[in-house]
Scaffold this active site. Sequence first.
Site, PDB file in Angstrom:
ATOM      1  CB  VAL A 123      -1.043   0.067   1.183  1.00 36.78           C
ATOM      2  CG1 VAL A 123      -1.551   1.278   1.213  1.00 36.78           C
ATOM      3  CG2 VAL A 123      -1.908  -1.032   1.186  1.00 36.78           C
ATOM      4  CD  GLU A 124       2.412   3.780   3.984  1.00 32.96           C
ATOM      5  OE1 GLU A 124       2.992   4.780   3.149  1.00 32.96           O
ATOM      6  OE2 GLU A 124       1.622   4.114   4.797  1.00 32.96           O
ATOM      7  CB  SER A 125       6.745   2.211  -1.116  1.00 28.83           C
ATOM      8  OG  SER A 125       7.051   0.688  -0.489  1.00 28.83           O
ATOM      9  CE1 TYR A 228      -1.618   3.521   4.243  1.00 27.80           C
ATOM     10  CE2 TYR A 228      -2.399   2.770   6.451  1.00 27.80           C
ATOM     11  CZ  TYR A 228      -1.171   3.032   5.407  1.00 27.80           C
ATOM     12  OH  TYR A 228      -0.004   2.927   6.070  1.00 27.80           O
TER      13      TYR A 228
END
Length: 465
Positions: A123-125, A228
């Site tokens: 999700v982040e990167s 998120y």
Amino acid sequence: MRLYAATILLVAFLSGCASTGDWSSDTPTKSNPNSSKATRVNLKNQSVSKVYAPSDNLWIRIRDGFQMEPMNTPIEIEQVRWLSARPDYVNRSMARSSRYMFYIVQEVNARNMPTEIALLPFVESAFVTHAKSSAKAVGLWQFMPATGKDFRLTQNVFRDERRDVVQSTDAALDYLQRLYNQFGTWELALAAYNWGAGNISKAQKRNIAAGLPTDYLSLTMPKETRNYVPKLMAYRQIVLDPQAYGIVLPELENHPYFVALDIDNDIDVAVAIKLAEIPEQEFQNLNPSFNKPVILSNANQQILLPFAHAEIFQANLKNYNKPLSSWTAVKIAKTESVDQAAKTLGVDVDSLRSVNGIPKGMRIKAGSTVLIPKTSVRAGDVSSAMAENASLSLEKPAPPPASNCAKTAKGTKNAKCATAKSASKGNSSAKNAASQHKSASTGLAKSAKNGSSASSSSKAATKNP
């Protein structure tokens, strides 16, 4: 002195793991707070080939560790559809994750956290180690500069540990555990990781004042934060049943992909790559935190190498009889241009500017640390103080002092300025006076042109503070 290496990262002796198939991170390590908490094996006395791990499918281990309940909300369903419609994107992210997933899962398990947390870098990167957001968040776990400092991730001239695979993972999991302890659910902890603990607390207080619940789904939050957790749960669904979504998970064996080696002497990145016999890109994928072409021993640095290549590195190092590093660092005593600094240090100006990333037209401020080629005069390793605290500050040169004649129109002659200039120097010769008058006029024209540019810049700065 030779450079020695000590492997870390989830390794155990044959007798220790053959029967249980378990991996422990409980063995004490160095006192350095930035070092990994994983088991260590000293390569001075043992070979990498003497350690091994169970080779079960890591995806099974991840699925077995799932603890979070699916929300089954429209947003989660939408996220699953979005990912399943882009199998190439998901497959690329999954392939990148294969280098790092074992270590992350191991550390998640060591903290008794749900293994859904190991999927968060998707999700982040998307598991891009050099990922950088518009807000200046960096690395697999997208640490902001201030949060990185809070968790003791070094950010200086030589390295940015927000990009370090081991250090940033440990810091991110510590942060998430703190947020879970504060808010009581993983959904709220994850929302706080994205939006900030202060914002979640304020949102809860607003709901309390309005007589509303304070759980994740009940809070009012930005769209990014609202999406998120559903994004993470979408990846959870894909890992649970990849075939249902047309996704092929890469094969992940349940043992370390990489080994971490302690560095006891400064070593050039190029030399490390040569000794390890791996492609440069693979080295960068595992060691994205290094900002310079040298790795510093006095910064408690480690290098990550693919498991088999750590043994190759060890063997080649024993037979390597050339200098390990060709760079050193010095502190600039006074503010000066790059040309002046290069002359003072006796180095090539283009090399000084290139290796230190200094744009043209900038000056180096006093107290800054710059990297320069190592010489016999400066032969030692970079000191601990410099390795840990190095900074580089630049500034634009001060504009030339304003002239009293700066308002003279371009191409015109100002007899008053020229006469004053001639008089001040005591020139009696008509020839000298005429020569000086011409020189002054040329200078005034240039000054007027520069003054106009400075005025335009000043207006632009006022318009765009």
